[in-house]
Design an enzyme around this catalytic site. Sequence first.
Site, PDB file in Angstrom:
ATOM      1  N   LYS A 172      -6.627   0.781   6.216  1.00  0.00           N
ATOM      2  CA  LYS A 172      -5.626   1.806   6.527  1.00  0.00           C
ATOM      3  C   LYS A 172      -5.158   2.471   5.244  1.00  0.00           C
ATOM      4  CE  LYS A 172      -0.973   2.144   8.599  1.00  0.00           C
ATOM      5  NZ  LYS A 172       0.097   1.402   9.297  1.00  0.00           N
TER       6      LYS A 172
ATOM      7  N   ASP B 277      -0.214  -4.784  10.914  1.00  0.00           N
ATOM      8  CA  ASP B 277      -0.558  -3.880   9.818  1.00  0.00           C
ATOM      9  C   ASP B 277       0.039  -4.462   8.540  1.00  0.00           C
ATOM     10  OD1 ASP B 277      -1.202  -2.414  12.137  1.00  0.00           O
ATOM     11  OD2 ASP B 277      -0.775  -0.502  11.155  1.00  0.00           O
TER      12      ASP B 277
ATOM     13  N   LYS C  75      -8.020   3.480   9.800  1.00  0.00           N
ATOM     14  CA  LYS C  75      -6.781   4.041  10.328  1.00  0.00           C
ATOM     15  C   LYS C  75      -6.147   4.932   9.274  1.00  0.00           C
ATOM     16  CE  LYS C  75      -2.135   2.888  12.027  1.00  0.00           C
ATOM     17  NZ  LYS C  75      -1.218   1.832  12.524  1.00  0.00           N
TER      18      LYS C  75
END
Length: 234
Positions: free
Chosen positions: A161, A97, A190
């Site tokens: 995300k 991430d 996400k």
Amino acid sequence: MDITGLTVTDVAKMIDHSLLRPELTLEEVLDGCALAARYDVASVCVKPADVASAAKALAGTSVLVGTVVGFPHGATATATKTAEARVALDDGARELDMVLNIGRLLGGDDRAVADDIGAVVEVARPQGALVKVIFENAYLPDKAKIRACRLTEGAGADYVKTSTGFAPGGATLDDVRLMRASVSARVKVKAAGGVRTLDALLAMVEAGAVRFGATATATILDDLAARTAAAPVG
């Protein structure tokens, strides 16, 4: 959202159990890994220094190990991000991430943003690792979020995300809808930051998210188990 037919396993495999708070000790991280294994979530997301320990603790389970790159500000040099990615993969991470370079995005330097993401993707791809790109939407106007979506997809990443969970604001339904509408079906969304209840998670699913960063994993999944008359996992 109608939860008929929705199982605890279905929702568990949408959750990245977050273990990123700076004050967490290694013992607490390993306790978190045990919880993640017990609930059989998609992954744990741990600090880079904890990846090797988490990978050892979760060996033999279906729970993947993820970590963060350029966290939480996205302002490290691309060479530093790629080095972080290589070390994390060598230590056992299979999901990365990364925070995009927020300042470069706001400054309109789209090439720098895309190259930064692409460099991490290039490191991750040969090892089959997923790359999720964190925008930190609390700092971005909608036009910048849309550009970030397009740059992320163009660079070959797997997810967009919403947030790190450490900015003034986290995931919102409007942001999830905007992000879902701004990428193709290949790229997933996400949501992270403030997804602490089952109802909040289900609303985000309806908005288009399929993966969630969460610290309230047990609360969310035990609530679903209770509503569906399943035995609580924990």
